[in-house]
Design an enzyme around this catalytic site. Structure first.
Site, short mmCIF file in Angstrom:
data_model
loop_
_atom_site.label_atom_id
_atom_site.label_comp_id
_atom_site.label_asym_id
_atom_site.label_seq_id
_atom_site.Cartn_x
_atom_site.Cartn_y
_atom_site.Cartn_z
N ARG A 180 7.01 26.47 -15.35
CA ARG A 180 7.69 26.57 -14.06
C ARG A 180 6.71 26.25 -12.92
O ARG A 180 7.07 25.57 -11.96
CB ARG A 180 8.28 27.97 -13.86
CG ARG A 180 9.46 28.28 -14.77
CD ARG A 180 10.09 29.62 -14.45
NE ARG A 180 10.79 29.61 -13.17
CZ ARG A 180 11.24 30.69 -12.56
NH1 ARG A 180 11.04 31.90 -13.10
NH2 ARG A 180 11.87 30.61 -11.41
N CYS A 238 5.85 35.17 -7.57
CA CYS A 238 6.50 34.81 -8.83
C CYS A 238 7.81 34.13 -8.49
O CYS A 238 7.86 33.33 -7.57
CB CYS A 238 6.70 36.06 -9.70
SG CYS A 238 7.67 37.36 -8.88
#
Length: 283
Positions: A180, A238
């Site tokens: 990611r 995050c």
């Protein structure tokens, strides 16, 4: 004070003169799943068996505000958060221990919020519920109202501009999975990639095969090798401020203070004017 507690230490504390308030924060990231598969129900999991005396806390409703421009899990209203903690029996003079189903992300979010708003004694059960070898309960306790009044700290929290600046002046860790960070996949947010200058530091690498944190020295060596050397300001983000709280917890175990960008990638990527970097290079 250590930020984590073992199951044996918790069992001893529960038998002591000032037992901790125990909060059950079982939760799973809501990612689209196969058709017909029901979403995870933390309250149902709690009802089927929890640590004796533990009170259930709902991450989405009590540890976060409504999703929006501030991300999927923005900060909750401080007064509402305080009321939820008091309903759970949280008081300023009584220790708190938080656990979840084992991943540690949700427990860390509760730990971070309580610490950031001034509670002096909060720890996370290392390894979560799977580490507990004692009996479980299906009774729902009715705790006495606590007295905790949250007072947010003046530091420890980053907004988008602060995160961008820290990526240049200090070190900003991206706690998501490496794919990611690199922008190879993005299952949730509209854009893949990372904040320019951020360093990839997947939070799962802070754990051993047993799901517990690595020793403090090993964690310290890991973070120092990634740039968190003495005198350097450290921040973490995050996807939506949950797994990032787990990385802040790991840094605390290592003795390294760090700020959390709560909006994280879900906020950053929602604004097309913000720059996005892809690939393994921080820049």
């Amino acid at each position: 004070m250590n930020a984590i507690i073992s199951a044996s230490e918790l069992a001893s504390a529960l038998a002591g003169e000032n037992p901790p308030v125990v909060l059950d924060v079982r939760w799973q990231l809501g990612v689209a799943k196969a058709a017909g598969e029901p979403p995870f129900d933390g309250r149902a999991a709690y009802a089927s068996g929890h640590l004796p005396g533990a009170v259930y806390v709902d991450l989405d409703r009590e540890l976060a505000g409504a999703p929006g421009t501030g991300g999927r899990h923005p900060l909750p209203d401080v007064e509402e958060f305080g009321a939820a903690m008091r309903r759970a029996g949280v008081s300023a003079a009584r220790p708190v221990v938080v656990y979840d189903g084992g991943q540690g992300w949700a427990a860390a979010r509760a730990w971070w919020l309580l610490r950031w708003t001034g509670h002096p004694d909060v720890r996370v059960l290392d390894g979560g519920l799977p580490s507990w070898t004692g009996d479980l309960s299906v009774d729902a306790p009715g705790p006495a109202e606590g007295d905790f009044r949250p007072v947010p700290a003046s530091d420890g929290l980053l907004d988008a501009d602060g995160a961008a600046a820290l990526a240049r002046s200090g070190v900003l860790f991206d706690a998501r999975a490496g794919e990611r960070y690199r922008g190879e996949v993005e299952p949730i947010d509209p854009v893949g990639g990372h904040i320019p200058g951020a360093v990839s530091a997947p939070t799962n690498d802070n754990l051993g095969p047993d799901g517990r944190f690595l020793p403090a020295e090993e964690l310290g060596d890991r973070f120092k090798a990634l740039g968190a050397v003495d005198g350097t300001a450290v921040g973490v983000y995050c996807g939506s401020g949950v797994s990032g709280a787990h990385e802040v917890l790991a840094l605390a175990v290592a003795g390294i203070p760090a700020a959390l960008y709560v909006g994280s990638w879900s906020e950053w990527s929602s604004d097309p004017s913000r720059p996005v970097a892809v690939g393994p290079d921080p820049q």
